[in-house]
Scaffold this motif. Sequence first.
Motif, PDB file in Angstrom:
ATOM      1  N   ARG A  88      18.981  12.857 -79.841  1.00 52.66           N
ATOM      2  CA  ARG A  88      20.370  12.661 -80.248  1.00 52.66           C
ATOM      3  C   ARG A  88      21.230  13.258 -79.138  1.00 52.66           C
ATOM      4  O   ARG A  88      21.153  14.462 -78.884  1.00 52.66           O
ATOM      5  N   TYR A 128      28.146  21.789 -89.764  1.00 51.40           N
ATOM      6  CA  TYR A 128      27.951  21.482 -88.351  1.00 51.40           C
ATOM      7  C   TYR A 128      28.838  20.283 -88.009  1.00 51.40           C
ATOM      8  O   TYR A 128      29.068  19.412 -88.851  1.00 51.40           O
ATOM      9  N   HIS A 164      14.342   8.833 -87.362  1.00 51.51           N
ATOM     10  CA  HIS A 164      13.772  10.060 -87.940  1.00 51.51           C
ATOM     11  C   HIS A 164      14.412  10.306 -89.302  1.00 51.51           C
ATOM     12  O   HIS A 164      15.323   9.588 -89.713  1.00 51.51           O
ATOM     13  N   HIS A 208      15.319  13.781 -92.146  1.00 48.76           N
ATOM     14  CA  HIS A 208      15.317  15.230 -92.350  1.00 48.76           C
ATOM     15  C   HIS A 208      16.028  15.545 -93.653  1.00 48.76           C
ATOM     16  O   HIS A 208      16.738  14.687 -94.217  1.00 48.76           O
ATOM     17  N   ARG A 242      28.810  10.343 -90.459  1.00 50.09           N
ATOM     18  CA  ARG A 242      29.337   9.883 -89.157  1.00 50.09           C
ATOM     19  C   ARG A 242      30.747   9.383 -89.393  1.00 50.09           C
ATOM     20  O   ARG A 242      31.012   8.709 -90.394  1.00 50.09           O
ATOM     21  N   HIS A 256      16.819   7.192 -90.494  1.00 51.51           N
ATOM     22  CA  HIS A 256      18.003   6.673 -89.797  1.00 51.51           C
ATOM     23  C   HIS A 256      17.774   6.615 -88.301  1.00 51.51           C
ATOM     24  O   HIS A 256      17.075   7.457 -87.728  1.00 51.51           O
ATOM     25  N   ASP A 274      29.561  13.554 -85.788  1.00 47.75           N
ATOM     26  CA  ASP A 274      28.496  13.853 -86.740  1.00 47.75           C
ATOM     27  C   ASP A 274      28.909  15.074 -87.548  1.00 47.75           C
ATOM     28  O   ASP A 274      29.316  16.087 -86.966  1.00 47.75           O
TER      29      ASP A 274
END
Length: 348
Positions: free
Chosen positions: A73, A94, A109, A111, A117, A150, A164
Amino acid sequence: MHIAARSPEALRERSAYYERIAHHHMTPLWEVLGALVPPQPRPPVVPALWRYAELREHVMEAGRLISAEEAERRVLILENPGLRGQSCITQSLYAGLQLILPGEVAPAHRHTQSALRLVLDGEGAYTAVDGERTTMRRGDFIITPAWTWHDHGNPGDQPVVWLDGLDIPLLRFLDAGFAEKSEQQSQQPLRPEGDALARYGSNMLPVDFRQAPSEPTRVFVYPYQRTREALLGIAHDTPDAHFGFKLRYVNPATGASPMPTIGAFSQWLPAGFETQPYRSTDGSVYVCLEGEGEVLVGDQTWRFAENDVFVVPSWQTLRLRAGRSTLLFSYSDRPVQQVLGLWREQRL
Ligand code: GTQ
């Protein structure tokens, strides 16, 4: 009988005692109680603003230094100046600016961190979430809920930059982070673009569809055009003194936030409108999608323009002044605080 407080002898004796108990991994509460249980929030987070016009060239430079594939990323993290080195914009959230160049892919990936976004600059990239793509257009609010596959790609001809927003610090705090990479670089589309929005985001739901209040929505894109239409559709009314015209994004199946850990909002401020002072316990990240104006946080004032990002710490007083008519997106950990019964706000 305890030793008389605060005499030099008493203080010496106490600190010798603190050293002795330190060997047993103990420490006295009375030295830290005020900080542990403050009368009101004292965030280490400070108010801050990032001007996109100043950041853009640095974001583009990252595109020359590393590929999206190598970086996995390609993101520049917006770090709160009060929390440098901790990869966070507030204690729980974040923020970063992600760049994807024409022809690139950011591999698939998943998580347990939830992500949003907000598309800022350029068009023609896509995000794929659990087998469905959405073409990213400026102002679109796209989510990748916890543990959804995603990947991002840019088959277009312009660099695309988006903000993000993730709950990375919250999951770090809870030690509940898991992640895995897919064997596929990019997910094979399983459904055509627009399928989820038609099924779950059109004021109707599949007839047998039920969700618990903590489940994220299957609507993974909130197109900007619909957000603008909703805000402009209510802007004939009297603006709220503290918010102008402010709507929250929801999971249409439950009325809860789109994802359980992050709340998101958009608000319209008519030209010249000034909000009354307001504070709440959810430190918030704001993005200006349209217009320009001034933000006052505590005793600081900044001018903001399109694509600028600013952060308002918990319980700090916020005032907004719109120059031109202004559309602000924001996100925070409000839904977490609300389910825990902790959220407070004050209209001043
Ligand atoms: O796009 O999956 O800014 O996993 C940070 C972590 C973006 C992403 C970030 C991530 C992503």
